[in-house]
Motif scaffolding. Structure first.
Motif, PDB file in Angstrom:
ATOM      1  N   PRO A  71       0.736  -1.244   0.144  1.00  0.00           N
ATOM      2  CA  PRO A  71       0.035  -0.043  -0.089  1.00  0.00           C
ATOM      3  C   PRO A  71       0.951   1.182  -0.165  1.00  0.00           C
ATOM      4  CG  PRO A  71      -0.812  -1.583   1.629  1.00  0.00           C
ATOM      5  CD  PRO A  71       0.245  -2.122   1.044  1.00  0.00           C
ATOM      6  N   CYS A  72       2.021   1.544   0.781  1.00  0.00           N
ATOM      7  CA  CYS A  72       2.718   2.370   0.798  1.00  0.00           C
ATOM      8  C   CYS A  72       3.525   2.807  -0.522  1.00  0.00           C
ATOM      9  CB  CYS A  72       3.877   2.358   2.032  1.00  0.00           C
ATOM     10  SG  CYS A  72       3.534   2.554   3.460  1.00  0.00           S
ATOM     11  N   ARG A  73       3.857   1.730  -1.241  1.00  0.00           N
ATOM     12  CA  ARG A  73       4.415   1.561  -2.543  1.00  0.00           C
ATOM     13  C   ARG A  73       3.715   2.257  -3.794  1.00  0.00           C
ATOM     14  NH1 ARG A  73       6.764  -3.703  -3.739  1.00  0.00           N
ATOM     15  NH2 ARG A  73       7.782  -2.830  -5.641  1.00  0.00           N
ATOM     16  N   ARG A  74       2.231   2.005  -3.340  1.00  0.00           N
ATOM     17  CA  ARG A  74       1.103   2.334  -4.228  1.00  0.00           C
ATOM     18  C   ARG A  74       0.771   3.796  -3.787  1.00  0.00           C
ATOM     19  NH1 ARG A  74      -0.004  -1.424  -8.204  1.00  0.00           N
ATOM     20  NH2 ARG A  74       0.506  -3.327  -7.498  1.00  0.00           N
ATOM     21  N   GLY A  75       1.165   4.404  -2.885  1.00  0.00           N
ATOM     22  CA  GLY A  75       0.926   5.646  -2.195  1.00  0.00           C
ATOM     23  C   GLY A  75      -0.355   5.543  -1.501  1.00  0.00           C
ATOM     24  N   ASP A  76      -1.029   4.634  -1.060  1.00  0.00           N
ATOM     25  CA  ASP A  76      -2.024   4.372  -0.256  1.00  0.00           C
ATOM     26  C   ASP A  76      -1.434   4.643   1.326  1.00  0.00           C
ATOM     27  OD1 ASP A  76      -4.647   4.333   0.718  1.00  0.00           O
ATOM     28  OD2 ASP A  76      -5.045   2.269   0.062  1.00  0.00           O
ATOM     29  N   LEU A  77      -1.073   5.620   1.813  1.00  0.00           N
ATOM     30  CA  LEU A  77      -0.540   5.756   3.264  1.00  0.00           C
ATOM     31  C   LEU A  77      -1.193   5.040   4.366  1.00  0.00           C
ATOM     32  CD1 LEU A  77       2.019   8.608   2.592  1.00  0.00           C
ATOM     33  CD2 LEU A  77       2.004   6.226   1.625  1.00  0.00           C
ATOM     34  N   ILE A  78      -2.465   5.501   4.193  1.00  0.00           N
ATOM     35  CA  ILE A  78      -3.420   5.329   5.383  1.00  0.00           C
ATOM     36  C   ILE A  78      -3.829   3.515   5.622  1.00  0.00           C
ATOM     37  CG2 ILE A  78      -5.572   5.623   4.294  1.00  0.00           C
ATOM     38  CD1 ILE A  78      -4.854   6.664   7.805  1.00  0.00           C
ATOM     39  N   ALA A  79      -3.522   3.048   4.422  1.00  0.00           N
ATOM     40  CA  ALA A  79      -3.460   1.607   4.504  1.00  0.00           C
ATOM     41  C   ALA A  79      -2.336   0.832   4.686  1.00  0.00           C
ATOM     42  CB  ALA A  79      -4.171   1.298   3.083  1.00  0.00           C
ATOM     43  N   CYS A  80      -1.231   1.669   5.099  1.00  0.00           N
ATOM     44  CA  CYS A  80       0.097   0.893   5.523  1.00  0.00           C
ATOM     45  C   CYS A  80       0.094  -0.266   6.306  1.00  0.00           C
ATOM     46  CB  CYS A  80       0.940   2.299   6.155  1.00  0.00           C
ATOM     47  SG  CYS A  80       2.381   1.265   6.697  1.00  0.00           S
ATOM     48  N   GLN A  81       0.593  -1.326   6.044  1.00  0.00           N
ATOM     49  CA  GLN A  81       0.465  -2.587   6.773  1.00  0.00           C
ATOM     50  C   GLN A  81       1.101  -2.509   8.117  1.00  0.00           C
ATOM     51  OE1 GLN A  81       1.547  -5.513   3.713  1.00  0.00           O
ATOM     52  NE2 GLN A  81      -0.489  -5.490   2.909  1.00  0.00           N
ATOM     53  N   ASN A  82       1.895  -1.540   8.092  1.00  0.00           N
ATOM     54  CA  ASN A  82       2.816  -1.487   9.637  1.00  0.00           C
ATOM     55  C   ASN A  82       2.558   0.016  10.269  1.00  0.00           C
ATOM     56  OD1 ASN A  82       4.197  -4.264   9.066  1.00  0.00           O
ATOM     57  ND2 ASN A  82       4.955  -3.019   7.121  1.00  0.00           N
ATOM     58  N   MET A  83       1.300   0.496   9.927  1.00  0.00           N
ATOM     59  CA  MET A  83       1.273   2.036  10.438  1.00  0.00           C
ATOM     60  C   MET A  83       1.260   1.967  11.696  1.00  0.00           C
ATOM     61  SD  MET A  83      -2.033   4.388   9.439  1.00  0.00           S
ATOM     62  CE  MET A  83      -3.128   3.978  10.747  1.00  0.00           C
ATOM     63  N   GLY A  84       1.996   2.981  12.141  1.00  0.00           N
ATOM     64  CA  GLY A  84       1.921   3.342  13.708  1.00  0.00           C
ATOM     65  C   GLY A  84       0.701   4.257  14.293  1.00  0.00           C
ATOM     66  N   ILE A  85       0.314   3.912  15.226  1.00  0.00           N
ATOM     67  CA  ILE A  85      -0.858   4.688  15.717  1.00  0.00           C
ATOM     68  C   ILE A  85      -0.853   5.275  17.400  1.00  0.00           C
ATOM     69  CG2 ILE A  85      -3.227   4.687  16.345  1.00  0.00           C
ATOM     70  CD1 ILE A  85      -3.607   2.244  14.496  1.00  0.00           C
ATOM     71  N   PRO A  86      -0.783   6.436  17.497  1.00  0.00           N
ATOM     72  CA  PRO A  86      -0.366   6.790  18.775  1.00  0.00           C
ATOM     73  C   PRO A  86      -1.174   6.374  19.657  1.00  0.00           C
ATOM     74  CG  PRO A  86      -0.357   8.658  17.233  1.00  0.00           C
ATOM     75  CD  PRO A  86      -0.723   7.396  16.506  1.00  0.00           C
ATOM     76  N   GLY A  87      -0.866   6.103  21.139  1.00  0.00           N
ATOM     77  CA  GLY A  87      -1.753   5.530  22.044  1.00  0.00           C
ATOM     78  C   GLY A  87      -2.188   4.115  21.705  1.00  0.00           C
ATOM     79  N   ILE A  88      -1.679   3.447  20.393  1.00  0.00           N
ATOM     80  CA  ILE A  88      -2.113   2.175  20.284  1.00  0.00           C
ATOM     81  C   ILE A  88      -0.866   0.986  20.148  1.00  0.00           C
ATOM     82  CG2 ILE A  88      -3.724   0.472  18.780  1.00  0.00           C
ATOM     83  CD1 ILE A  88      -5.470   2.555  20.069  1.00  0.00           C
ATOM     84  N   THR A  89      -0.018   1.447  18.973  1.00  0.00           N
ATOM     85  CA  THR A  89       1.009   0.813  18.821  1.00  0.00           C
ATOM     86  C   THR A  89       2.103   1.272  19.390  1.00  0.00           C
ATOM     87  OG1 THR A  89       1.536   1.778  16.782  1.00  0.00           O
ATOM     88  CG2 THR A  89       0.062   0.174  16.809  1.00  0.00           C
ATOM     89  N   PHE A  90       2.242   2.475  19.962  1.00  0.00           N
ATOM     90  CA  PHE A  90       3.227   3.243  20.736  1.00  0.00           C
ATOM     91  C   PHE A  90       2.741   4.338  21.772  1.00  0.00           C
ATOM     92  CE2 PHE A  90       3.150   5.661  16.790  1.00  0.00           C
ATOM     93  CZ  PHE A  90       3.016   7.195  17.223  1.00  0.00           C
ATOM     94  N   ASP A  91       3.315   4.978  22.540  1.00  0.00           N
ATOM     95  CA  ASP A  91       2.983   5.909  23.570  1.00  0.00           C
ATOM     96  C   ASP A  91       2.249   7.109  22.964  1.00  0.00           C
ATOM     97  OD1 ASP A  91       3.517   4.254  25.693  1.00  0.00           O
ATOM     98  OD2 ASP A  91       5.461   5.190  26.032  1.00  0.00           O
ATOM     99  N   GLY A  92       1.089   7.464  23.435  1.00  0.00           N
ATOM    100  CA  GLY A  92       0.283   8.446  22.909  1.00  0.00           C
ATOM    101  C   GLY A  92       0.568   9.542  23.707  1.00  0.00           C
ATOM    102  N   GLY A  93      -0.559  10.620  23.706  1.00  0.00           N
ATOM    103  CA  GLY A  93      -0.469  12.074  23.974  1.00  0.00           C
ATOM    104  C   GLY A  93      -0.952  12.298  25.189  1.00  0.00           C
TER     105      GLY A  93
END
Length: 311
Positions: A71-93
């Motif tokens: 998805p990233c290579r096709r420019g569909d960044l919000i569909a990234c298979q390894n996307m980070g999410i604050p407060g979910i996959t790493f510490d948030g705000g």
């Protein structure tokens, strides 16, 4: 390629329950919740370019993409298979400082307070981005299902985008609010048939479903006009039940829409300033995070809770 952001405000979202209760892939503990972050760049990593210390920035659900999955290579960044999410996959705000990828940051306009910007980075981008990519054009009948944390912003954005805006909610009490927010029509789903009322108005080009009730979504499907679309942004695991034949006549459709990337957040903030769209918020200090979280989850907040720091 990371930046250290000093948090000025962080919104509280129902999705923060993923951090508290679990239930989302990739959650591990200990974990700091929060993905509606507005603050100031405190320091930058060596490989960060295009940003400066002191800039006002925000970070939402999109916590940065990997750059190498398909998805990233096709420019569909919000569909990234390894996307980070604050407060979910790493510490948030829910903190004084947060460490984020530089690619996750959006500029916050000078005319937008941090407390106002924070909810726009989740509830705001979710509704604005969905509406602007919905296929509806100025003058089309667009309905917002639900006038709550997402919906009160959806009504404002729909009106400012030039749609003939309908607000649908439970009870007569939200009618006046919906009209103040810009709705030209209000449907009380407890005393009116929302599908019939939408058809009376000509049929909706788009119904943006901001609620989490599958039965409420099903109840409005019959109000779609020709080539109308039910666009879902209210996250729910409850199954919808409806006859497939309902979609065939008139070429109607049901679709979901993810929030958006950092540049979509930046667009949302800029449009909000330009068109005077603002979230309705209640603020609490960071030290009262637990109290604010419980108020949001109880449904008593009108309509978003925002934590503020002493920055």
């Amino acid at each position: 390629e990371q930046a250290l952001v000093r948090v000025h405000a962080c919104g509280i979202c129902h999705s923060d329950s993923y951090a508290k209760e679990g239930g989302f892939p990739g959650v591990s503990y200990p974990l700091v919740p929060g993905h509606e972050i507005a603050g100031v760049i405190e320091s930058l990593g060596e490989d960060v370019h295009g940003w400066e210390v002191g800039q006002r920035v925000g970070v939402g659900w999109f916590g940065g993409n990997c750059g190498y999955c398909e998805p990233c290579r096709r420019g569909d960044l919000i569909a990234c298979q390894n996307m980070g999410i604050p407060g979910i996959t790493f510490d948030g705000g829910y903190a004084d400082y947060v460490l984020v990828k530089a690619s996750a940051m959006a500029l916050v306009p000078a005319d937008l307070a941090a407390e106002e910007a924070a909810p726009l980075l989740c509830a705001g981008i979710t509704t604005y981005n969905a509406l602007r990519h919905s296929g509806a054009h100025g003058g089309d009948l667009v309905a917002i299902l639900g006038v709550g944390g997402l919906g009160h912003l959806g009504v404002q954005f729909a009106a400012k985008l030039g749609f003939d805006t309908v607000a649908i909610a439970r009870g007569r009490g939200k009618g006046e609010l919906a009209r103040r927010l810009g709705a030209g029509h209000y449907i009380d789903s407890t005393s009116q048939d929302p599908a019939a009322e939408l058809n009376r108005l000509g049929g909706a080009k788009v119904i943006l479903a901001t609620v989490t009730s599958a039965s409420a979504m099903t109840a409005v499907l019959g109000g779609l006009g020709r080539r109308g679309k039910l666009l879902i942004v209210g996250a729910s695991m409850e199954p919808m039940q409806m006859p497939p034949a309902m979609l065939i006549g008139g070429n109607k459709s049901i679709a979901g829409h993810a929030s958006g990337t950092s540049i979509d957040s930046e667009d949302t903030l800029a449009f909000s300033v330009l068109s005077d769209v603002r979230p309705m918020i209640e603020t609490r200090s960071l030290e009262r995070a637990a109290e604010a979280y419980e108020r949001m989850m109880s449904g008593e907040a009108r309509f978003r809770m925002v934590l503020t720091t002493n920055a």
